[in-house]
Design a protein around this motif. Structure first.
Motif, PDB file in Angstrom:
ATOM      1  N   TYR A 150      52.030  -3.876  30.065  1.00 52.76           N
ATOM      2  CA  TYR A 150      53.371  -3.414  30.303  1.00 52.76           C
ATOM      3  C   TYR A 150      53.746  -3.808  31.860  1.00 52.76           C
ATOM      4  CZ  TYR A 150      56.989  -0.110  31.689  1.00 52.76           C
ATOM      5  OH  TYR A 150      58.164   0.560  32.079  1.00 52.76           O
ATOM      6  N   LEU A 151      52.649  -3.550  32.957  1.00 50.55           N
ATOM      7  CA  LEU A 151      52.835  -3.877  34.008  1.00 50.55           C
ATOM      8  C   LEU A 151      53.385  -5.174  34.491  1.00 50.55           C
ATOM      9  CD1 LEU A 151      50.076  -1.924  36.125  1.00 50.55           C
ATOM     10  CD2 LEU A 151      52.450  -1.061  35.669  1.00 50.55           C
ATOM     11  N   ASP A 152      52.389  -6.122  33.764  1.00 51.16           N
ATOM     12  CA  ASP A 152      52.736  -7.402  33.757  1.00 51.16           C
ATOM     13  C   ASP A 152      54.089  -7.900  33.398  1.00 51.16           C
ATOM     14  OD1 ASP A 152      51.614 -10.150  34.371  1.00 51.16           O
ATOM     15  OD2 ASP A 152      51.613 -10.443  32.330  1.00 51.16           O
ATOM     16  N   ALA A 153      54.539  -7.368  32.189  1.00 47.93           N
ATOM     17  CA  ALA A 153      55.860  -7.576  31.669  1.00 47.93           C
ATOM     18  C   ALA A 153      57.184  -7.156  32.749  1.00 47.93           C
ATOM     19  CB  ALA A 153      56.075  -7.068  30.553  1.00 47.93           C
ATOM     20  N   CYS A 154      56.584  -6.109  33.562  1.00 52.35           N
ATOM     21  CA  CYS A 154      57.824  -5.507  34.624  1.00 52.35           C
ATOM     22  C   CYS A 154      57.955  -6.371  35.555  1.00 52.35           C
ATOM     23  CB  CYS A 154      57.407  -4.007  34.916  1.00 52.35           C
ATOM     24  SG  CYS A 154      57.414  -3.110  33.648  1.00 52.35           S
ATOM     25  N   GLY A 155      56.703  -7.352  35.815  1.00 54.50           N
ATOM     26  CA  GLY A 155      56.729  -8.264  37.209  1.00 54.50           C
ATOM     27  C   GLY A 155      55.689  -7.718  38.222  1.00 54.50           C
ATOM     28  N   VAL A 156      54.822  -6.632  37.912  1.00 57.41           N
ATOM     29  CA  VAL A 156      54.085  -6.248  38.926  1.00 57.41           C
ATOM     30  C   VAL A 156      52.859  -7.025  38.899  1.00 57.41           C
ATOM     31  CG1 VAL A 156      52.564  -4.413  39.706  1.00 57.41           C
ATOM     32  CG2 VAL A 156      54.682  -3.712  38.696  1.00 57.41           C
ATOM     33  N   ARG A 157      52.510  -7.579  40.342  1.00 57.22           N
ATOM     34  CA  ARG A 157      51.394  -8.368  40.267  1.00 57.22           C
ATOM     35  C   ARG A 157      50.113  -8.246  41.141  1.00 57.22           C
ATOM     36  NH1 ARG A 157      53.460 -10.132  36.848  1.00 57.22           N
ATOM     37  NH2 ARG A 157      54.882 -11.704  36.574  1.00 57.22           N
ATOM     38  N   GLN A 158      50.269  -7.408  42.138  1.00 59.21           N
ATOM     39  CA  GLN A 158      49.209  -6.695  42.961  1.00 59.21           C
ATOM     40  C   GLN A 158      48.594  -5.572  42.766  1.00 59.21           C
ATOM     41  OE1 GLN A 158      50.310  -7.674  47.171  1.00 59.21           O
ATOM     42  NE2 GLN A 158      48.701  -6.595  47.895  1.00 59.21           N
ATOM     43  N   HIS A 159      47.529  -5.470  41.871  1.00 59.39           N
ATOM     44  CA  HIS A 159      47.230  -4.272  41.462  1.00 59.39           C
ATOM     45  C   HIS A 159      45.667  -4.307  41.053  1.00 59.39           C
ATOM     46  CE1 HIS A 159      47.291  -5.686  37.291  1.00 59.39           C
ATOM     47  NE2 HIS A 159      48.737  -5.688  37.585  1.00 59.39           N
ATOM     48  N   GLU A 160      45.015  -3.221  41.153  1.00 59.20           N
ATOM     49  CA  GLU A 160      43.620  -3.192  40.591  1.00 59.20           C
ATOM     50  C   GLU A 160      43.409  -2.001  39.738  1.00 59.20           C
ATOM     51  OE1 GLU A 160      41.143  -1.181  43.745  1.00 59.20           O
ATOM     52  OE2 GLU A 160      39.673  -3.031  43.140  1.00 59.20           O
ATOM     53  N   LEU A 161      42.441  -2.357  38.797  1.00 55.81           N
ATOM     54  CA  LEU A 161      42.037  -1.352  37.730  1.00 55.81           C
ATOM     55  C   LEU A 161      40.822  -0.678  38.150  1.00 55.81           C
ATOM     56  CD1 LEU A 161      42.226  -0.223  34.738  1.00 55.81           C
ATOM     57  CD2 LEU A 161      41.191  -2.331  34.229  1.00 55.81           C
ATOM     58  N   VAL A 162      40.899   0.731  38.313  1.00 55.94           N
ATOM     59  CA  VAL A 162      39.817   1.496  38.419  1.00 55.94           C
ATOM     60  C   VAL A 162      39.232   2.165  37.445  1.00 55.94           C
ATOM     61  CG1 VAL A 162      38.849   3.142  40.166  1.00 55.94           C
ATOM     62  CG2 VAL A 162      40.952   1.736  40.689  1.00 55.94           C
ATOM     63  N   LEU A 163      37.914   2.066  36.902  1.00 52.15           N
ATOM     64  CA  LEU A 163      37.407   2.595  35.689  1.00 52.15           C
ATOM     65  C   LEU A 163      36.310   3.531  35.839  1.00 52.15           C
ATOM     66  CD1 LEU A 163      37.864   1.846  32.539  1.00 52.15           C
ATOM     67  CD2 LEU A 163      35.935   0.270  33.116  1.00 52.15           C
ATOM     68  N   ASN A 164      36.059   4.641  34.937  1.00 47.21           N
ATOM     69  CA  ASN A 164      34.818   5.348  34.907  1.00 47.21           C
ATOM     70  C   ASN A 164      34.635   5.931  33.634  1.00 47.21           C
ATOM     71  OD1 ASN A 164      32.976   6.992  36.282  1.00 47.21           O
ATOM     72  ND2 ASN A 164      34.294   8.902  36.879  1.00 47.21           N
ATOM     73  N   SER A 165      33.673   6.745  33.378  1.00 53.27           N
ATOM     74  CA  SER A 165      33.378   7.586  32.366  1.00 53.27           C
ATOM     75  C   SER A 165      33.011   9.152  32.711  1.00 53.27           C
ATOM     76  CB  SER A 165      32.369   6.992  31.455  1.00 53.27           C
ATOM     77  OG  SER A 165      32.021   7.972  30.438  1.00 53.27           O
ATOM     78  N   VAL A 166      33.826   9.997  32.196  1.00 54.92           N
ATOM     79  CA  VAL A 166      33.231  11.363  32.678  1.00 54.92           C
ATOM     80  C   VAL A 166      32.509  12.165  31.688  1.00 54.92           C
ATOM     81  CG1 VAL A 166      35.329  11.312  34.179  1.00 54.92           C
ATOM     82  CG2 VAL A 166      35.576  12.134  31.699  1.00 54.92           C
ATOM     83  N   GLY A 167      31.921  11.347  30.762  1.00 59.07           N
ATOM     84  CA  GLY A 167      30.992  11.955  29.764  1.00 59.07           C
ATOM     85  C   GLY A 167      31.896  12.816  28.748  1.00 59.07           C
ATOM     86  N   ASP A 168      30.898  13.642  28.045  1.00 59.45           N
ATOM     87  CA  ASP A 168      31.631  14.566  27.079  1.00 59.45           C
ATOM     88  C   ASP A 168      31.046  16.072  26.896  1.00 59.45           C
ATOM     89  OD1 ASP A 168      29.028  14.073  25.579  1.00 59.45           O
ATOM     90  OD2 ASP A 168      29.867  12.923  23.907  1.00 59.45           O
ATOM     91  N   ARG A 169      31.345  16.705  25.904  1.00 56.61           N
ATOM     92  CA  ARG A 169      30.646  18.084  25.960  1.00 56.61           C
ATOM     93  C   ARG A 169      29.175  18.092  25.779  1.00 56.61           C
ATOM     94  NH1 ARG A 169      35.467  20.697  22.614  1.00 56.61           N
ATOM     95  NH2 ARG A 169      36.532  19.308  24.030  1.00 56.61           N
ATOM     96  N   HIS A 170      28.498  16.856  25.394  1.00 62.76           N
ATOM     97  CA  HIS A 170      26.999  16.817  25.269  1.00 62.76           C
ATOM     98  C   HIS A 170      26.412  16.934  26.390  1.00 62.76           C
ATOM     99  CE1 HIS A 170      27.488  16.696  21.075  1.00 62.76           C
ATOM    100  NE2 HIS A 170      28.080  15.732  21.072  1.00 62.76           N
ATOM    101  N   CYS A 171      27.062  15.799  27.478  1.00 63.93           N
ATOM    102  CA  CYS A 171      26.399  15.796  28.683  1.00 63.93           C
ATOM    103  C   CYS A 171      26.965  16.071  29.863  1.00 63.93           C
ATOM    104  CB  CYS A 171      26.067  14.117  29.012  1.00 63.93           C
ATOM    105  SG  CYS A 171      27.751  13.044  28.684  1.00 63.93           S
TER     106      CYS A 171
END
Ligand code: HAM
Length: 417
Positions: A150-171
């Motif tokens: 979506y960002l690409d189709a809008c024409g946005v170029r300069q960006h960074e994807l930040v990723l994490n996992s916050v675990g679930d109800r077990h951990c």
């Protein structure tokens, strides 16, 4: 004193609209290509819905909601985000029972009483995407792929994807307990919000932006070192698939997001072009939320894009005026005929206009130019006497006489041709 707009609430003016319409049309096109359907949910809901989904000890619920008492004493709130309302609607209308894999998107205004600054408003717009009934890490990767497409189709170029996992109800509970323990020693030297949250909702300490607190926060235990086997495997597979798709990302163990409903994958897209409010989009998985609110045990994942921030990342767009025919009745008796022809042309789906003020020929020609008129149809004394209009093709600078009885068909054919 003239009444002005509320602080932090912006008008979106006609000159801004070409950019907004582009962003909205692109959202509809891309999301529908990925199998999502539009849903519209109310802008206000019972306050309890937001407290139960976003979490009672988040910034949003504690300090940023526009909450008011209804006349019957009930407590209502202007939505600070869309996920809660969409989940409520999905449960209320049994949408996950009828279609176990439900994919929806919503566009509209959200309300948060934050301190206004560039990219941060009290009424802002989101395009929000939610998918229900999918547990596979493939859907996490696909949701991220969709956000970036979506960002690409809008024409946005300069960006960074930040990723994490916050675990679930077990951990997560065990991790949160560790965090609470670790905070016991350091929290007293931290900001007032951190002190308060260190015990009540320690994960929120990781959201803190106060510069003096950052060193202490960086030394706290990290969720990614404490994921259970299921969460670690899920996260590993999401990352593997992102690598497979050639989608680069940066891992950040502090990306717990400002809402309590997330489990496992969380992500944001940031752009340094935005300054302090750098996040253009945020989302994650929220398995368990539908069930907690009384619905079936359906997983959920989604994200929301801030439209004002997205618009800030793109060059301004010029309006493209549309005028197929500009009518120019010059003789006094020509106005009635021009009004009828204007109505007939509009009925045929053409953009027809005339100058109701009856200004000079020269200023009307200027107006036609400004409107981008493709054809100008003139009816002056000579034309009335001849029983034929003068039709000017503006692009070719050519004129021709068109008999009164043929004028409608002629203009229709020319304008559609
Ligand atoms: P959020 O991170 O709170 O997530 O907001 C998503 C986006 O909305 C932000 O990245 C930002 O672009 C925009 N935004 C937030 N607050 C403001 C503001 N005050 N002014 C301007 N823009 C703002 C959510 O709202 C989640 N409901 C996303 C989600 C959907 N997660 C799962 N499904």
């Amino acid at each position: 004193m003239n009444i002005q707009a509320i602080k932090g609430v912006k008008d979106i003016l006609p000159d801004d609209m070409p950019a907004w319409q582009h962003l909205e049309a692109t959202a509809r096109r891309i999301f529908e290509d990925f199998g999502f359907s539009e849903i519209r949910v109310p802008v206000f809901e019972y306050t309890e819905l937001f407290a139960r989904t976003i979490g009672a000890s988040t910034d949003i619920v504690e300090k940023e909601m526009y909450t008011f008492e209804d006349r019957d004493g009930g407590s209502l709130t202007l939505r600070p985000e869309a996920t809660a309302g969409v989940v409520r609607a999905v449960i209320e209308h049994n949408l996950v029972h009828t279609d176990p894999a439900l994919k929806v998107y919503a566009l509209g205004p959200m309300f948060r009483r934050e301190r206004p600054q560039k990219g941060r408003y009290r009424q802002f717009h989101q395009v929000d995407v939610e998918a229900f009934g999918f547990t596979s890490p493939t859907v996490d990767a696909e949701t991220i792929e969709l956000a970036l497409a979506y960002l690409d189709a809008c024409g946005v170029r300069q960006h960074e994807l930040v990723l994490n996992s916050v675990g679930d109800r077990h951990c997560r509970p065990a991790y949160v307990e560790r965090l609470r323990q670790a905070l016991r020693d350091v929290a007293p030297a931290m900001c007032a919000d951190c002190q308060r949250r260190a015990d009540a909702n320690p994960l929120r300490v990781l959201d803190c932006k106060v510069p003096e607190d950052q060193a202490a926060i960086d030394a706290l235990p990290r969720i990614t070192d404490h994921l259970c086997e299921g969460c670690a495997a899920h996260f590993g597979e999401v990352r593997r698939q992102l690598d497979l798709l050639g989608i680069p990302y940066r891992l950040s163990h502090r990306l717990v997001r400002g809402l309590d409903y997330y489990v496992r994958t969380t992500f944001e897209v940031t752009s340094d072009l935005l300054g302090a409010q750098s996040s253009v989009l945020g989302g994650g998985r929220y398995d368990g939320l539908v069930k907690d609110l009384g619905g079936p045990d359906a997983a959920g994942i989604g994200f929301a894009v801030g439209m004002e921030r997205l618009a800030l990342l793109l060059p301004p767009r010029e309006a493209e005026p549309r005028c197929d025919v500009f009518l120019m009745p010059l003789a006094a008796a020509a106005l009635d005929r021009a009004l009828r022809l204007q109505r007939e042309l509009r009925g045929a789906g053409l953009a027809a206009m005339l100058d109701p003020e009856g200004r000079s020929f020269k200023s009307r020609m200027k107006q036609a130019d400004k409107l981008g008129a493709r054809f100008v149809a003139i009816l002056g004394d000579d034309e009335m006497a001849r029983g034929a209009w003068t039709v000017r093709d503006m692009a070719r600078s050519e004129q021709q006489a068109v008999p009164e009885e043929k004028i409608l068909d002629h203009l229709k054919e020319k304008a559609n041709g």
